[in-house]
Design a protein around this motif. Structure first.
Motif, PDB file in Angstrom:
ATOM      1  N   SER A 208       0.863  -1.176   0.000  1.00  0.00           N
ATOM      2  CA  SER A 208       0.000   0.000   0.000  1.00  0.00           C
ATOM      3  C   SER A 208       0.901   1.228   0.000  1.00  0.00           C
ATOM      4  CB  SER A 208      -0.914   0.003   1.231  1.00  0.00           C
ATOM      5  OG  SER A 208      -1.698   1.177   1.274  1.00  0.00           O
ATOM      6  N   GLY A 209       1.032   1.840  -1.187  1.00  0.00           N
ATOM      7  CA  GLY A 209       1.920   2.988  -1.296  1.00  0.00           C
ATOM      8  C   GLY A 209       3.356   2.584  -1.043  1.00  0.00           C
ATOM      9  N   SER A 210       3.918   3.098   0.047  1.00  0.00           N
ATOM     10  CA  SER A 210       5.319   2.789   0.368  1.00  0.00           C
ATOM     11  C   SER A 210       5.429   1.908   1.613  1.00  0.00           C
ATOM     12  CB  SER A 210       6.116   4.083   0.566  1.00  0.00           C
ATOM     13  OG  SER A 210       5.569   4.840   1.640  1.00  0.00           O
TER      14      SER A 210
ATOM     15  N   ASP B 182      10.442   3.366  -1.697  1.00  0.00           N
ATOM     16  CA  ASP B 182       9.664   4.136  -2.674  1.00  0.00           C
ATOM     17  C   ASP B 182       8.277   3.526  -2.786  1.00  0.00           C
ATOM     18  OD1 ASP B 182      11.706   6.023  -3.835  1.00  0.00           O
ATOM     19  OD2 ASP B 182      12.701   4.119  -4.307  1.00  0.00           O
ATOM     20  N   ASP B 183       7.407   4.232  -3.525  1.00  0.00           N
ATOM     21  CA  ASP B 183       6.123   3.651  -3.878  1.00  0.00           C
ATOM     22  C   ASP B 183       6.408   2.387  -4.690  1.00  0.00           C
ATOM     23  OD1 ASP B 183       3.700   2.957  -5.115  1.00  0.00           O
ATOM     24  OD2 ASP B 183       2.989   5.018  -4.975  1.00  0.00           O
ATOM     25  N   ALA B 184       5.898   1.257  -4.248  1.00  0.00           N
ATOM     26  CA  ALA B 184       6.275  -0.034  -4.835  1.00  0.00           C
ATOM     27  C   ALA B 184       5.173  -0.651  -5.678  1.00  0.00           C
ATOM     28  CB  ALA B 184       6.675  -0.998  -3.722  1.00  0.00           C
ATOM     29  N   ALA B 185       4.245   0.132  -6.180  1.00  0.00           N
ATOM     30  CA  ALA B 185       3.171  -0.405  -7.014  1.00  0.00           C
ATOM     31  C   ALA B 185       3.769  -1.156  -8.203  1.00  0.00           C
ATOM     32  CB  ALA B 185       2.266   0.727  -7.499  1.00  0.00           C
ATOM     33  N   GLY B 186       3.287  -2.370  -8.447  1.00  0.00           N
ATOM     34  CA  GLY B 186       3.779  -3.170  -9.557  1.00  0.00           C
ATOM     35  C   GLY B 186       5.115  -3.836  -9.317  1.00  0.00           C
ATOM     36  N   CYS B 187       5.597  -3.791  -8.068  1.00  0.00           N
ATOM     37  CA  CYS B 187       6.902  -4.361  -7.749  1.00  0.00           C
ATOM     38  C   CYS B 187       6.775  -5.510  -6.747  1.00  0.00           C
ATOM     39  CB  CYS B 187       7.829  -3.297  -7.152  1.00  0.00           C
ATOM     40  SG  CYS B 187       8.316  -1.997  -8.305  1.00  0.00           S
TER      41      CYS B 187
ATOM     42  N   PRO C 109      10.568  -4.947 -10.573  1.00  0.00           N
ATOM     43  CA  PRO C 109       9.331  -5.036 -11.363  1.00  0.00           C
ATOM     44  C   PRO C 109       8.876  -6.486 -11.492  1.00  0.00           C
ATOM     45  CG  PRO C 109      10.938  -3.608 -12.456  1.00  0.00           C
ATOM     46  CD  PRO C 109      11.652  -4.286 -11.315  1.00  0.00           C
ATOM     47  N   GLU C 110       7.595  -6.712 -11.321  1.00  0.00           N
ATOM     48  CA  GLU C 110       7.075  -8.077 -11.331  1.00  0.00           C
ATOM     49  C   GLU C 110       7.233  -8.762 -12.682  1.00  0.00           C
ATOM     50  OE1 GLU C 110       3.094  -7.790  -9.922  1.00  0.00           O
ATOM     51  OE2 GLU C 110       3.689  -7.464  -7.835  1.00  0.00           O
ATOM     52  N   GLN C 111       7.266  -7.988 -13.785  1.00  0.00           N
ATOM     53  CA  GLN C 111       7.363  -8.587 -15.112  1.00  0.00           C
ATOM     54  C   GLN C 111       8.775  -8.488 -15.682  1.00  0.00           C
ATOM     55  OE1 GLN C 111       4.761 -10.260 -16.303  1.00  0.00           O
ATOM     56  NE2 GLN C 111       3.723  -9.662 -14.395  1.00  0.00           N
ATOM     57  N   ALA C 112       9.786  -8.211 -14.844  1.00  0.00           N
ATOM     58  CA  ALA C 112      11.133  -7.950 -15.350  1.00  0.00           C
ATOM     59  C   ALA C 112      11.763  -9.130 -16.073  1.00  0.00           C
ATOM     60  CB  ALA C 112      12.052  -7.492 -14.219  1.00  0.00           C
ATOM     61  N   ASP C 113      11.335 -10.345 -15.765  1.00  0.00           N
ATOM     62  CA  ASP C 113      11.942 -11.526 -16.392  1.00  0.00           C
ATOM     63  C   ASP C 113      11.149 -12.020 -17.604  1.00  0.00           C
ATOM     64  OD1 ASP C 113      13.970 -11.610 -14.533  1.00  0.00           O
ATOM     65  OD2 ASP C 113      12.829 -12.857 -13.148  1.00  0.00           O
TER      66      ASP C 113
END
Length: 344
Positions: free
Chosen positions: A246-248, A261-266, A338-342
């Motif tokens: 939730s946010g950071s 940092d804001d971790a949305a999508g991570c 990032p969740e899609q980095a791979d």
């Protein structure tokens, strides 16, 4: 001598893609490691550079200003050190080193001069007239390096050069190999699946997976700033702390953490050396394993995330299995990836 690979790729007749189109540039005198699990494409890339495999159409391999893509291996002027060393057991150290020079049909005095040079560089002078069978594993490795370097190759290629040695000797010779390669001052590429070996020897590490380069950089860059979960987990064994972001802030089974940092999508990862068992930590869990590793204990803690989180604990006494403990993790130690980095 620079090495440049442009759109280098390899597809086998059965359709297996061993290496997707790959670009790689190696500076003169730079030591580069190709690091990755079995089947990632690192050995295929090395064999393309060596000329032992023919690349797909559209690939280019350059040694300096020379396009060597279509040159056979014997004309590329490379040196190779294999996993098995491939030394001639019926020859002395001196004759092993001189063999490649004789194949070049150099004058006898030039052969003697070069052999004497590399014997000194590799600290092999006392063993020059011994048979290979009378040498230790470390001495054989130095002979293999000396033999590969004596013809003054444009590029030196090493395929798992330490893997045939036992663990204690491998650790000792790792630093020795790094020193010898820098003494030679030659452009070198070596293949390994051992991250400690790659990070100890190489100026730059190229991490590979499924036939492509995931990330390249100095050992410290890869360790401190991985760009994907694969690199983070393969280099340094980072662990995922899952939960709701939730946010950071990250809320886990065992408490909550402030994120950098804001971790949305991570996804959030941490390394064991950054997990500290303290009395007032923000997260709580239960000890499920304690392993003594000499300089520290490796403590497995359940109940913080869906998978076990490990901490390196220095000092005595360590916690016991079944203890409830609290841990702290500095915000700056958390890796947001990032969740899609791979998924490229």
């Amino acid at each position: 001598m620079t090495l440049t690979l442009r759109s280098g790729s390899k597809t086998y007749p059965d359709g297996t893609v061993a290496l997707t189109p790959t670009d790689l540039h190696v500076e003169p005198g730079e030591i580069v490691s190709l690091l990755g699990p079995s089947g990632c494409g690192k050995t295929t890339l090395l064999r393309l550079v060596a000329g032992l495999e023919r690349p797909d159409a559209g690939s280019e391999i350059w040694f300096g200003e020379d396009n060597v893509t279509d040159l056979p291996v014997e004309k590329r002027k490379i040196g190779m050190v294999f996993q098995s060393y491939a030394l001639f057991p019926n020859m002395s150290v001196r004759k092993n080193i001189a063999y490649g020079l004789k194949m070049q049909k150099l004058p006898a005095d030039e052969i003697d001069r070069r052999v004497a040079e590399v014997l000194k560089l590799c600290q092999l002078e006392p063993y020059a007239d011994r048979s290979i069978a009378a040498l230790s594993g470390g001495q054989r490795q130095r002979v293999a390096l000396a033999r590969a370097f004596a013809p003054r190759p444009r590029i030196l290629l090493l395929d798992e050069p330490l893997s045939a040695l036992d663990a204690a000797l491998r650790d000792k010779l790792r630093d020795e190999l790094a020193g010898l390669l820098r003494t030679f001052g030659i452009t070198a590429i070596f293949v390994t699946h051992d991250q400690n070996e790659a990070m100890a020897i190489a100026d730059r590490v190229v991490v590979m997976s499924h036939g492509r380069i995931m990330q390249a950089g100095t050992p410290e860059e890869l360790y401190r700033n991985p760009k994907s979960r694969f690199v983070a987990t393969f280099v340094g064994h980072a662990m995922q702390i899952d939960g709701e972001i939730s946010g950071s802030r990250l809320v886990t089974q065992g408490g909550s953490l402030q994120l950098p940092d804001d971790a949305a999508g991570c996804s959030v990862f941490v390394r064991a050396e950054d997990v500290h068992i303290v009395g007032d930590g923000a997260l709580s869990g239960r000890v499920e394993s304690v392993t003594f590793l000499g300089t520290h204990y490796r403590v497995g803690i359940a109940g913080i995330a869906s998978e076990t989180i490990f901490a390196f604990h220095v000092g005595q006494p360590p916690p016991s299995v079944g203890d409830n403990v609290r841990i702290s993790i500095e915000t700056k130690a958390l890796l947001l990836l990032p969740e899609q980095a791979d998924a490229a």
